[in-house]
Design a protein around this motif. Structure first.
Motif, PDB file in Angstrom:
ATOM      1  N   GLN A  37     -73.092  15.858 -14.795  1.00 25.18           N
ATOM      2  CA  GLN A  37     -73.092  14.474 -14.023  1.00 25.18           C
ATOM      3  C   GLN A  37     -73.706  13.341 -15.140  1.00 25.18           C
ATOM      4  O   GLN A  37     -73.175  12.241 -14.958  1.00 25.18           O
ATOM      5  CB  GLN A  37     -74.071  14.642 -13.035  1.00 25.18           C
ATOM      6  N   ASP A  40     -71.040  12.229 -17.452  1.00 27.11           N
ATOM      7  CA  ASP A  40     -69.838  11.468 -16.587  1.00 27.11           C
ATOM      8  C   ASP A  40     -70.524   9.967 -16.318  1.00 27.11           C
ATOM      9  O   ASP A  40     -69.692   9.079 -16.555  1.00 27.11           O
ATOM     10  CB  ASP A  40     -69.436  12.086 -15.433  1.00 27.11           C
ATOM     11  N   GLU A  41     -71.714  10.068 -15.991  1.00 29.65           N
ATOM     12  CA  GLU A  41     -72.435   8.865 -15.503  1.00 29.65           C
ATOM     13  C   GLU A  41     -72.456   7.847 -16.591  1.00 29.65           C
ATOM     14  O   GLU A  41     -72.551   6.620 -16.678  1.00 29.65           O
ATOM     15  CB  GLU A  41     -73.396   8.899 -14.840  1.00 29.65           C
ATOM     16  N   LEU A  44     -69.272   6.219 -17.637  1.00 23.39           N
ATOM     17  CA  LEU A  44     -68.827   5.167 -16.914  1.00 23.39           C
ATOM     18  C   LEU A  44     -69.802   4.102 -17.151  1.00 23.39           C
ATOM     19  O   LEU A  44     -69.356   2.757 -17.134  1.00 23.39           O
ATOM     20  CB  LEU A  44     -69.123   5.496 -15.321  1.00 23.39           C
TER      21      LEU A  44
END
Length: 236
Positions: A37, A40-41, A44
């Protein structure tokens, strides 16, 4: 053996036997999910700030259009890359008119644009596409692709030892990926940081002299103070 080490050894033995402690497994899986996570964050967030910086990248692109050898200077002064560059690389880089990195959710693309009169190859624009590795993506989807370069036959032999030649002829090499990441993460976003101090690319340092050619430094002020002290002593 300490009790702590004995417990770790028992966990390892249980894993080998396919009987891992349920709590150990739950903790490991929970941390693994958070790590995924986080990646992924973070991606972004990087993409968000790329979009915020893009107008400034575009302004810089316009600003450098009429500045010869801007990107050659940047790449040559980048500390991690400079020791790898050969004389042939500097010949190639001297024709670079623009370097740009385009980011997206699918990965990133590096584009080199070359000016007229390049005797080393015919292409005016060459690209390297680096896909983002996603969970479940196939090997073909992860493959890096580069533009085919038509090297001048008379010069090909002398260029084979250059880093640029190696990158474009061997896109799957580890060194190619390392250099692509350097350009994406450091060279492109921070290009101005790799210009030599005192270069003609920016405003440079302010001149020490004013328009009349007189020194603006502090020596003149000290001289005036000395004259005033002498006058005061004479009056006494």
């Amino acid at each position: 053996m300490s009790e702590h080490r004995a417990k770790i050894q028992r966990v390892d033995e249980e894993e080998d036997a396919g009987q891992a402690d349920p709590e150990f497994t739950a903790i490991a899986e929970g941390l693994g999910k958070l790590d995924s996570q986080f990646v992924d964050e973070l991606f972004l967030l990087e993409l968000k700030f790329y979009e915020l910086r893009k107008p400034f990248y575009d302004r810089r692109r316009e600003w450098t259009k009429n500045i010869p050898n801007f990107w050659e200077a940047v790449l040559s002064n980048f500390p991690k890359l400079a020791p790898m560059l050969q004389d042939q690389d500097h010949n190639i880089l001297s024709f670079v008119k623009d370097l740009y990195v385009q980011e997206s959710r699918d990965g990133f693309e590096i584009t080199f644009t070359f000016g007229d009169g390049n005797p080393l190859f015919t292409e005016k624009e060459v690209k390297m596409n680096v896909p983002r590795h996603k969970e479940g993506s196939s090997e073909a989807e992860r493959k890096r692709t580069v533009s085919k370069i038509t090297w001048a036959q008379a010069r090909r032999k002398e260029l084979e030892d250059s880093l640029f030649f190696s990158i474009w002829e061997n896109p799957e090499d580890e060194i190619t990926m390392e250099i692509a990441d350097m350009i994406r993460q450091e060279v492109f976003p921070h290009a101005f940081d790799f210009l030599e101090p005192g270069s003609d690319f920016g405003d440079g340092e302010e001149d020490e002299f004013d328009d009349d050619g007189e020194d603006d430094g502090g020596d003149g002020e000290e001289g005036n103070d000395d004259e005033e002290d002498e006058e005061e002593e004479e009056e006494e």
